[in-house]
Design a protein around this motif. Structure first.
Motif, short mmCIF file in Angstrom:
data_model
loop_
_atom_site.label_atom_id
_atom_site.label_comp_id
_atom_site.label_asym_id
_atom_site.label_seq_id
_atom_site.Cartn_x
_atom_site.Cartn_y
_atom_site.Cartn_z
N TRP A 49 0.83 -1.18 0.00
CA TRP A 49 0.00 0.00 0.00
C TRP A 49 0.88 1.24 0.00
N TRP A 50 0.55 2.18 -0.85
CA TRP A 50 1.15 3.50 -0.77
C TRP A 50 0.20 4.35 0.05
N GLN A 51 0.74 5.00 1.06
CA GLN A 51 -0.06 5.91 1.88
C GLN A 51 0.14 7.31 1.30
N VAL A 52 -0.94 7.87 0.74
CA VAL A 52 -0.85 9.17 0.07
C VAL A 52 -1.60 10.19 0.92
N PRO A 53 -0.87 11.07 1.63
CA PRO A 53 -1.53 12.08 2.46
C PRO A 53 -2.37 13.05 1.63
N ALA A 54 -3.28 13.74 2.30
CA ALA A 54 -4.15 14.72 1.65
C ALA A 54 -3.35 15.71 0.83
N THR A 55 -3.85 16.02 -0.35
CA THR A 55 -3.30 17.02 -1.28
C THR A 55 -1.84 16.79 -1.65
N THR A 56 -1.41 15.53 -1.69
CA THR A 56 -0.06 15.20 -2.14
C THR A 56 -0.12 14.14 -3.23
N CYS A 57 1.02 13.85 -3.84
CA CYS A 57 1.12 12.84 -4.89
C CYS A 57 2.15 11.78 -4.48
N ALA A 58 2.00 10.58 -5.04
CA ALA A 58 2.97 9.51 -4.82
C ALA A 58 3.27 8.85 -6.15
N THR A 59 4.52 8.47 -6.35
CA THR A 59 4.93 7.73 -7.54
C THR A 59 4.82 6.25 -7.23
N LEU A 60 3.96 5.53 -7.98
CA LEU A 60 3.77 4.11 -7.77
C LEU A 60 4.74 3.30 -8.62
N ILE A 61 5.00 3.77 -9.84
CA ILE A 61 5.97 3.12 -10.72
C ILE A 61 6.92 4.18 -11.23
N GLU A 62 8.19 4.01 -10.98
CA GLU A 62 9.20 4.98 -11.42
C GLU A 62 9.73 4.57 -12.78
N GLY A 63 9.92 5.56 -13.64
CA GLY A 63 10.50 5.33 -14.95
C GLY A 63 9.43 5.11 -16.02
N GLU A 64 9.90 4.90 -17.21
CA GLU A 64 9.03 4.70 -18.38
C GLU A 64 8.08 3.53 -18.17
N LEU A 65 6.80 3.75 -18.42
CA LEU A 65 5.80 2.70 -18.24
C LEU A 65 5.99 1.62 -19.29
N GLN A 66 5.93 0.35 -18.87
CA GLN A 66 6.18 -0.78 -19.76
C GLN A 66 4.91 -1.44 -20.28
N SER A 67 3.78 -1.16 -19.65
CA SER A 67 2.51 -1.77 -20.06
C SER A 67 1.55 -0.70 -20.56
N ARG A 68 0.57 -1.14 -21.31
CA ARG A 68 -0.47 -0.21 -21.76
C ARG A 68 -1.55 -0.05 -20.70
N TYR A 69 -1.87 -1.15 -19.99
CA TYR A 69 -2.95 -1.13 -19.01
C TYR A 69 -2.40 -1.24 -17.60
#
Length: 140
Positions: A49-69
């Motif tokens: 689980w990524w805990q994303v505080p109010a009004t902030t952003c989190a990176t779930l996957i770093e770098g160029e995305l490898q999948s379409r979905y």
């Protein structure tokens, strides 16, 4: 159960520099837990689980995305709201990385409905979580 809406955008810029990531931004006033699912070389994977505080952003996957979905599930533990979809995948109570999406219960996991995002093979993607009723999904 409260239902929340999402705003989606494709390629985006930070400080004039292109970034290649899958990000989730929390536009609510509550802490939100986020899980992601995707197809890897060896099959389906869910992570959280990524805990994303109010009004902030989190990176779930770093770098160029490898999948379409990609697939996303999120919940606001304080108010009980969830961002869900129709694609069933496995999650666990605590931090997890699970291979496969079949037989969740038999393997000791929970099954949740994830929402599908078609990135169109863009290198970057952002999902904006919102608790504003009637907010429509949009893509840039």
């Amino acid at each position: 159960m409260l239902l929340y809406s999402l705003v989606i955008s494709g390629a985006f810029l930070f400080s004039g520099e292109a970034r290649a990531d899958f990000r989730v931004c929390n536009g609510t006033q509550q802490l939100v837990g986020v899980a992601i699912g995707y197809r890897a070389k060896d099959g389906w994977v869910t992570e959280g689980w990524w805990q994303v505080p109010a009004t902030t952003c989190a990176t779930l996957i770093e770098g160029e995305l490898q999948s379409r979905y990609y697939y996303l599930y999120a919940e606001d533990a304080a108010k009980g709201g969830r961002w869900t979809g129709d694609i069933n995948m496995c999650v666990a109570e605590n931090e997890f990385k699970i291979a496969g999406v079949q037989d969740c219960f038999a393997r000791g996991f929970q099954r949740m409905g994830f929402k599908e995002y078609d990135t169109g093979r863009q290198g970057s993607w952002m999902v904006q979580l919102s608790d504003t009723p009637g907010t429509q999904e949009s893509q840039n």
